[in-house]
Enzyme design. Sequence first.
Site, PDB file in Angstrom:
ATOM      1  N   ASP A  58     -17.252  -7.004 -31.790  1.00  0.00           N
ATOM      2  CA  ASP A  58     -17.727  -5.872 -30.986  1.00  0.00           C
ATOM      3  C   ASP A  58     -16.905  -5.785 -29.702  1.00  0.00           C
ATOM      4  OD1 ASP A  58     -19.236  -4.001 -29.422  1.00  0.00           O
ATOM      5  OD2 ASP A  58     -20.996  -4.480 -30.626  1.00  0.00           O
ATOM      6  N   SER A 108     -21.026   1.834 -29.954  1.00  0.00           N
ATOM      7  CA  SER A 108     -21.131   0.957 -31.120  1.00  0.00           C
ATOM      8  C   SER A 108     -21.990   1.538 -32.235  1.00  0.00           C
ATOM      9  CB  SER A 108     -21.707  -0.402 -30.710  1.00  0.00           C
ATOM     10  OG  SER A 108     -20.844  -1.061 -29.824  1.00  0.00           O
ATOM     11  N   GLU A 235     -39.536 -20.521 -27.243  1.00  0.00           N
ATOM     12  CA  GLU A 235     -38.554 -21.263 -26.444  1.00  0.00           C
ATOM     13  C   GLU A 235     -38.748 -21.036 -24.954  1.00  0.00           C
ATOM     14  OE1 GLU A 235     -33.665 -21.682 -26.099  1.00  0.00           O
ATOM     15  OE2 GLU A 235     -34.563 -20.033 -27.231  1.00  0.00           O
ATOM     16  N   PHE A 284     -32.707 -16.703 -32.635  1.00  0.00           N
ATOM     17  CA  PHE A 284     -32.442 -17.855 -31.797  1.00  0.00           C
ATOM     18  C   PHE A 284     -32.536 -17.592 -30.300  1.00  0.00           C
ATOM     19  CE2 PHE A 284     -30.101 -18.310 -35.814  1.00  0.00           C
ATOM     20  CZ  PHE A 284     -30.756 -19.428 -36.307  1.00  0.00           C
ATOM     21  N   HIS A 337     -18.191  -5.733 -20.619  1.00  0.00           N
ATOM     22  CA  HIS A 337     -18.983  -4.814 -19.790  1.00  0.00           C
ATOM     23  C   HIS A 337     -19.256  -5.415 -18.409  1.00  0.00           C
ATOM     24  CE1 HIS A 337     -19.670  -1.477 -22.427  1.00  0.00           C
ATOM     25  NE2 HIS A 337     -20.280  -2.190 -23.359  1.00  0.00           N
ATOM     26  N   ASP A 374     -15.387  -2.421 -33.641  1.00  0.00           N
ATOM     27  CA  ASP A 374     -15.995  -1.095 -33.603  1.00  0.00           C
ATOM     28  C   ASP A 374     -15.306  -0.198 -32.584  1.00  0.00           C
ATOM     29  OD1 ASP A 374     -16.936  -2.742 -31.592  1.00  0.00           O
ATOM     30  OD2 ASP A 374     -19.044  -2.205 -31.838  1.00  0.00           O
ATOM     31  N   HIS A 472     -16.157   1.158 -22.594  1.00  0.00           N
ATOM     32  CA  HIS A 472     -15.339   1.026 -23.800  1.00  0.00           C
ATOM     33  C   HIS A 472     -13.991   1.715 -23.581  1.00  0.00           C
ATOM     34  CE1 HIS A 472     -19.249   0.764 -26.397  1.00  0.00           C
ATOM     35  NE2 HIS A 472     -19.074  -0.286 -25.596  1.00  0.00           N
TER      36      HIS A 472
END
Length: 515
Positions: A58, A108, A235, A284, A337, A374, A472
């Site tokens: 990406d 994206s 978590e 995760f 970014h 992308d 981008h």
Amino acid sequence: MNKFSRSALLCLVLPLASVVLAESPESWYADGEAAIAKALALKPNQTKAKNIILFVGDGMGISTVTATRIYDGQSRGSSGEENSLAWDALPYTALSKTYNTNLQTPDSAGTMSAMMTGIKTGHGLISVNQKVLLGQCASSKGNQVETFLEQAAQRGMATGIVSTARITHATPAATYAHAADRDWENDADLTEEARKNGCKDIARQLVEFSVGEGLDVILGGGRRNFLPTSEQDPEHPEVTGKRTDGRNLIDEWRAKTQGEFVWNGAQLAVLEKANNRAKLLGLFSPSHMAYELDRPLERYSEPSLAEMTQIAINRLKRNKKGYFLMVEGGRIDHAHHAGNAARALGDGKALSDAVAKALALVDLKDTLVIVTADHSHVFTMGGYPARGNPILGLVHGPDQNGVRATMPTLAADGKPYTTLGYINGPGYAEQASLAAREIAEPNPGRHIHQKVDVQKKGFFQESLVPLSSETHGGEDVAIYAGGPWAHLFHSTHEQNYIYHVMRYAAGFNSAANRK
């Protein structure tokens, strides 16, 4: 223009390793002849692709690929420029035009939707056609476009998605979901109009995905979009879920599939050692997974992108009908970014490691492997640094003898500068946390000085145009491919062409899926 001879560079002593480059005029000539012989020996593979793996970096534009190649090589003691990333070994390369139907510089959602559906579409749209109005649920009715993953599942192939971003984020979402707005990741994000017209949020679409035998492997981030606001994250107990409908979609997925859910790397390793054959969901992090450079600092272990790729392939390959796997290095984009080249290159290297792992596990005789991006970023590399100059460092040009100068090169304003930079974005920060950068005012312009350690992961490169987030880039990105029908990548292609190559290689009916 600064000019210096190749012969001077050939005796350059590298700053990162005390070795002399083993190059000569004769070696360059011999290498060229060997490359010609290798190219002449290439034979197009026209067998059906049993398996297809699509890797998406990406935001991994050409400048990011080049800088990552040098970064990877320098991390292992070489000058870096002569290094090869894992996808550089693939025999076919082409270019992809990334614009959306309504944006010159794309996002994206529209770009990944093009790769997954075979048609270009508007920015912010997830696997729907360009007739859809952004954020208007009603306009999406009848304009959803079947994805390649859905078609693979219909044909009995195993399917999987792996990402270091939220699994409901634009790139992974475009493989399985259809939405008039990429931001509809959980039900709280839906507008009143979307609720009224029956649009489902992306997390719900994932859990309710029922095409074929459903998704077999799902590994990434984004637990918060699957948990209700009344539940704490396992978590991070200080964080609760985002869902306002009271649904625990993780529990619903378990009940529906009889599959296994894990939320940290240790659990995943135990499960994989047991050779469990059930469907697998691994989430995760509450949001995106950690950057590769930050992964060792996590409260609970997170698997690397390479580890997730290996586990996905080992599970999916049990299906005799083959599989489709999409793997995204999602956080290259996020680091760019933020204007943070170190973390972007760290995640680029992690993607290369994942591609290397895949290539070691599959046979290109029956598996089509595609690596692409992308879109690009406004990320630059320049300034005439000497061969082997640290890619994250200040520019040290060659001296009058062609050897890397001791002192950095100074610009017309008397200040040093880095090889890597951004044309727009938050701008310079000598050392800052990512959280602090998100709320800080942009700091454009020239602030750098010779004593700052520009190679730290917490350094943020200078930018010209002040924006809260770097943007981008609109230029073409690369496509690297190997395996059955990989030779169809041969030119400058529209981005949606990737889908059509995958369909052709897999033997799907090319007349289907017209909108």
